[in-house]
Design a protein around this motif. Sequence first.
Motif, PDB file in Angstrom:
ATOM      1  N   ILE A   1      -4.072  10.964  -3.607  1.00  0.00           N
ATOM      2  CA  ILE A   1      -3.722   9.854  -2.373  1.00  0.00           C
ATOM      3  C   ILE A   1      -4.108  10.283  -1.040  1.00  0.00           C
TER       4      ILE A   1
ATOM      5  N   VAL B   1       0.331  -0.075  -4.935  1.00  0.00           N
ATOM      6  CA  VAL B   1       1.101   0.714  -5.999  1.00  0.00           C
ATOM      7  C   VAL B   1       0.575   0.222  -7.403  1.00  0.00           C
TER       8      VAL B   1
ATOM      9  N   TRP C   1      -2.518   2.562  -7.838  1.00  0.00           N
ATOM     10  CA  TRP C   1      -2.170   3.759  -8.320  1.00  0.00           C
ATOM     11  C   TRP C   1      -1.596   3.958  -9.729  1.00  0.00           C
TER      12      TRP C   1
ATOM     13  N   GLN D   1       0.882  -1.413  -0.083  1.00  0.00           N
ATOM     14  CA  GLN D   1       0.026   0.073   0.033  1.00  0.00           C
ATOM     15  C   GLN D   1       0.845   1.185   0.081  1.00  0.00           C
ATOM     16  N   VAL D   2       0.379   2.350  -0.673  1.00  0.00           N
ATOM     17  CA  VAL D   2       1.059   3.629  -0.762  1.00  0.00           C
ATOM     18  C   VAL D   2       0.506   4.473   0.324  1.00  0.00           C
TER      19      VAL D   2
ATOM     20  N   MET E   1       9.902   3.008  -3.589  1.00  0.00           N
ATOM     21  CA  MET E   1       8.670   3.133  -4.366  1.00  0.00           C
ATOM     22  C   MET E   1       9.257   2.741  -5.893  1.00  0.00           C
TER      23      MET E   1
END
Length: 185
Positions: A27, A36, A39, A6-7, A175
């Motif tokens: 976000i 990720v 998104w 999860q971001v 990331m």
Amino acid sequence: EYCSSQVLLKSDAPTGDVLLDETLRHIKATETAETVQTWIELLTGETWNPFKLQYQLRNVRERLAKALVEKGILTTEKQNFLLFDMTTHPVCNASEKQRLLKRLQESVLERWVNEPQRMERRTLALLVLAHASDVLENVFASLADDKYDVAMNRTKDLLDMDPEVEAAKGRGTEMIWAVLAAFNK
């Protein structure tokens, strides 16, 4: 899998870039943290989930092209393709393109450290994005055959690394590795 991580938003401080700031707002506005992979789909406009359309960036490619036109890197042209006209954005600043190609070529030939955690993060991100965009071979196409082989082999070794293991080494590249994992999925 790492691409399903999860971001989480660390800071919503404005970056000064319109698209990045809009992304941060999206976000921040999500009720539950998204992955990720999700998104990437939302930010590229490639999701069909009707419940998440409010988080989708609109006209991303057109807006990116417009920003590059404003910076003098691309130009805008109309091309006729048989029955319809299409807007294209060819490179008008070849020196900027050459600078990026040279940077990537030197990173895997002259400044190769064989340890991704020691690579400059922007260069690592560029290599991952070139791979995901399927243009990596073009980056090294102008090299002599022996250097081309070395560059492609080193890059392949880098891209074949386990994103989860590499991300755990830190240095703020988590990331980048998550994006690679999502594109390799």
